[in-house]
Design a protein around this motif. Structure first.
Motif, PDB file in Angstrom:
ATOM      1  N   GLU A  49     -52.243  83.451  -6.531  1.00 25.94           N
ATOM      2  CA  GLU A  49     -51.582  84.678  -6.077  1.00 25.94           C
ATOM      3  C   GLU A  49     -50.337  84.408  -5.246  1.00 25.94           C
ATOM      4  O   GLU A  49     -50.342  83.571  -4.351  1.00 25.94           O
ATOM      5  CB  GLU A  49     -52.553  85.528  -5.249  1.00 25.94           C
ATOM      6  N   LEU A  80     -65.194  78.410   0.820  1.00 23.02           N
ATOM      7  CA  LEU A  80     -65.674  79.773   0.603  1.00 23.02           C
ATOM      8  C   LEU A  80     -66.610  80.237   1.710  1.00 23.02           C
ATOM      9  O   LEU A  80     -66.644  81.414   2.043  1.00 23.02           O
ATOM     10  CB  LEU A  80     -66.334  79.893  -0.767  1.00 23.02           C
ATOM     11  N   TYR A 140     -52.719  77.853  -5.316  1.00 24.34           N
ATOM     12  CA  TYR A 140     -53.108  79.251  -5.306  1.00 24.34           C
ATOM     13  C   TYR A 140     -52.534  79.991  -6.509  1.00 24.34           C
ATOM     14  O   TYR A 140     -51.423  79.710  -6.950  1.00 24.34           O
ATOM     15  CB  TYR A 140     -52.610  79.926  -4.025  1.00 24.34           C
ATOM     16  N   ASN A 143     -63.550  82.639   3.055  1.00 23.81           N
ATOM     17  CA  ASN A 143     -63.764  83.306   1.776  1.00 23.81           C
ATOM     18  C   ASN A 143     -62.711  84.378   1.467  1.00 23.81           C
ATOM     19  O   ASN A 143     -62.119  84.380   0.389  1.00 23.81           O
ATOM     20  CB  ASN A 143     -65.168  83.908   1.730  1.00 23.81           C
ATOM     21  N   LYS A 144     -62.483  85.298   2.395  1.00 23.72           N
ATOM     22  CA  LYS A 144     -61.553  86.408   2.131  1.00 23.72           C
ATOM     23  C   LYS A 144     -60.135  85.901   1.863  1.00 23.72           C
ATOM     24  O   LYS A 144     -59.475  86.345   0.928  1.00 23.72           O
ATOM     25  CB  LYS A 144     -61.542  87.403   3.290  1.00 23.72           C
ATOM     26  N   GLY A 186     -56.220  83.341  -4.122  1.00 18.50           N
ATOM     27  CA  GLY A 186     -56.634  82.799  -5.413  1.00 18.50           C
ATOM     28  C   GLY A 186     -56.656  81.282  -5.428  1.00 18.50           C
ATOM     29  O   GLY A 186     -56.087  80.649  -6.310  1.00 18.50           O
ATOM     30  N   ASP A 216     -51.081  79.098 -11.386  1.00 21.00           N
ATOM     31  CA  ASP A 216     -51.781  79.884 -12.404  1.00 21.00           C
ATOM     32  C   ASP A 216     -51.654  79.137 -13.732  1.00 21.00           C
ATOM     33  O   ASP A 216     -50.840  79.474 -14.584  1.00 21.00           O
ATOM     34  CB  ASP A 216     -51.174  81.286 -12.494  1.00 21.00           C
ATOM     35  N   SER A 246     -49.195  80.673   2.626  1.00 24.63           N
ATOM     36  CA  SER A 246     -50.513  80.030   2.680  1.00 24.63           C
ATOM     37  C   SER A 246     -50.648  79.034   3.826  1.00 24.63           C
ATOM     38  O   SER A 246     -51.656  78.336   3.897  1.00 24.63           O
ATOM     39  CB  SER A 246     -50.788  79.324   1.352  1.00 24.63           C
ATOM     40  N   ALA A 280     -59.222  82.819   0.955  1.00 22.12           N
ATOM     41  CA  ALA A 280     -59.209  82.005  -0.270  1.00 22.12           C
ATOM     42  C   ALA A 280     -59.164  82.898  -1.504  1.00 22.12           C
ATOM     43  O   ALA A 280     -58.434  82.609  -2.460  1.00 22.12           O
ATOM     44  CB  ALA A 280     -60.433  81.090  -0.311  1.00 22.12           C
ATOM     45  N   HIS A 281     -59.916  83.989  -1.492  1.00 17.17           N
ATOM     46  CA  HIS A 281     -59.895  84.921  -2.622  1.00 17.17           C
ATOM     47  C   HIS A 281     -58.575  85.687  -2.694  1.00 17.17           C
ATOM     48  O   HIS A 281     -58.050  85.914  -3.789  1.00 17.17           O
ATOM     49  CB  HIS A 281     -61.073  85.897  -2.553  1.00 17.17           C
ATOM     50  N   ALA A 282     -58.041  86.092  -1.553  1.00 15.20           N
ATOM     51  CA  ALA A 282     -56.776  86.827  -1.545  1.00 15.20           C
ATOM     52  C   ALA A 282     -55.636  85.990  -2.128  1.00 15.20           C
ATOM     53  O   ALA A 282     -54.776  86.513  -2.834  1.00 15.20           O
ATOM     54  CB  ALA A 282     -56.432  87.276  -0.121  1.00 15.20           C
ATOM     55  N   ARG A 287     -57.309  77.550  -6.122  1.00 16.09           N
ATOM     56  CA  ARG A 287     -57.752  76.819  -7.311  1.00 16.09           C
ATOM     57  C   ARG A 287     -57.800  75.330  -6.981  1.00 16.09           C
ATOM     58  O   ARG A 287     -56.929  74.823  -6.285  1.00 16.09           O
ATOM     59  CB  ARG A 287     -56.761  76.994  -8.478  1.00 16.09           C
TER      60      ARG A 287
END
Length: 188
Positions: free
Chosen positions: A140, A172, A138, A176-177, A183, A117, A146, A179-181, A185
């Motif tokens: 998150e 993505l 990531y 997608n799900k 986060g 972050d 991961s 990768a978003h969960a 980068r």
């Protein structure tokens, strides 16, 4: 990056005591990458900033195949701009300065044990100083690690493209799900 036959991975994991036998949860993933995808990988442990630096210096200066390693996978603890090894915090700036100009063309990927972050300025400083190709990880910190997504990234995405935008698009489209969960980068 080319085909998976060309992809070489160096994995460095921070552990409590590097002198003890370590049954890392990473072994099944690294074995899968080697046997199923032909990805050569080297696994090492560190338990202090000294052994962290020594492991990377050994890779840089003593491994004849260093130039072939495209991905450095770091499994260390930390948040934001810091990594934590043996209870001590080290900033990404300090790490960048340790390896000034020495990571040319390498992708540095952090497992989600260290959240990435950070702002664009910090990432760009790290990339500019080390001359790395990219920095990924990531945002998150979650209850699950991961490893699954890292395995997918390494086996199916990092070797398929040299274009970071195409890499993110592939990720993505396919994960997608997750990768978003986590986060995901990617800075380049």
């Amino acid at each position: 990056m080319g085909s998976t036959e060309d992809l070489k991975l160096f994995c460095l994991e921070a552990v409590r005591d590097a002198s003890k036998t370590n049954d890392s949860k990473l072994f099944p993933m690294l074995e899968h990458l080697a046997f199923e995808h032909g990805i050569t990988n080297v696994y090492q442990t560190c338990d202090s900033i000294t052994s962290f630096e020594q492991s990377l210096n050994n890779l840089l200066y003593e491994d004849r195949n260093f130039m072939d390693y495209e991905l450095i996978y770091l499994v260390v603890k930390g948040t934001g701009e810091d990594i934590v090894i043996d209870g001590y915090r080290y900033s990404l700036q300090e790490i960048a300065e340790l390896f000034e100009g020495k990571l040319k063309g390498k992708i540095i990927h952090f497992a989600n044990t260290k959240t990435l972050d950070i702002d664009l300025e910090t990432a760009q400083y790290f990339i500019d100083i080390t001359r790395a190709k990219a920095l990924s990880g990531y945002v998150e910190e979650t209850i699950f690690d991961s490893t699954f997504l890292d395995s997918k990234l390494i086996a199916h995405f990092y070797q398929d493209t040299d274009d970071p935008e195409a890499l993110v698009k592939l990720l993505l489209e396919n994960q997608n799900k997750l990768a978003h969960a986590l986060g995901f980068r990617l800075f380049y």
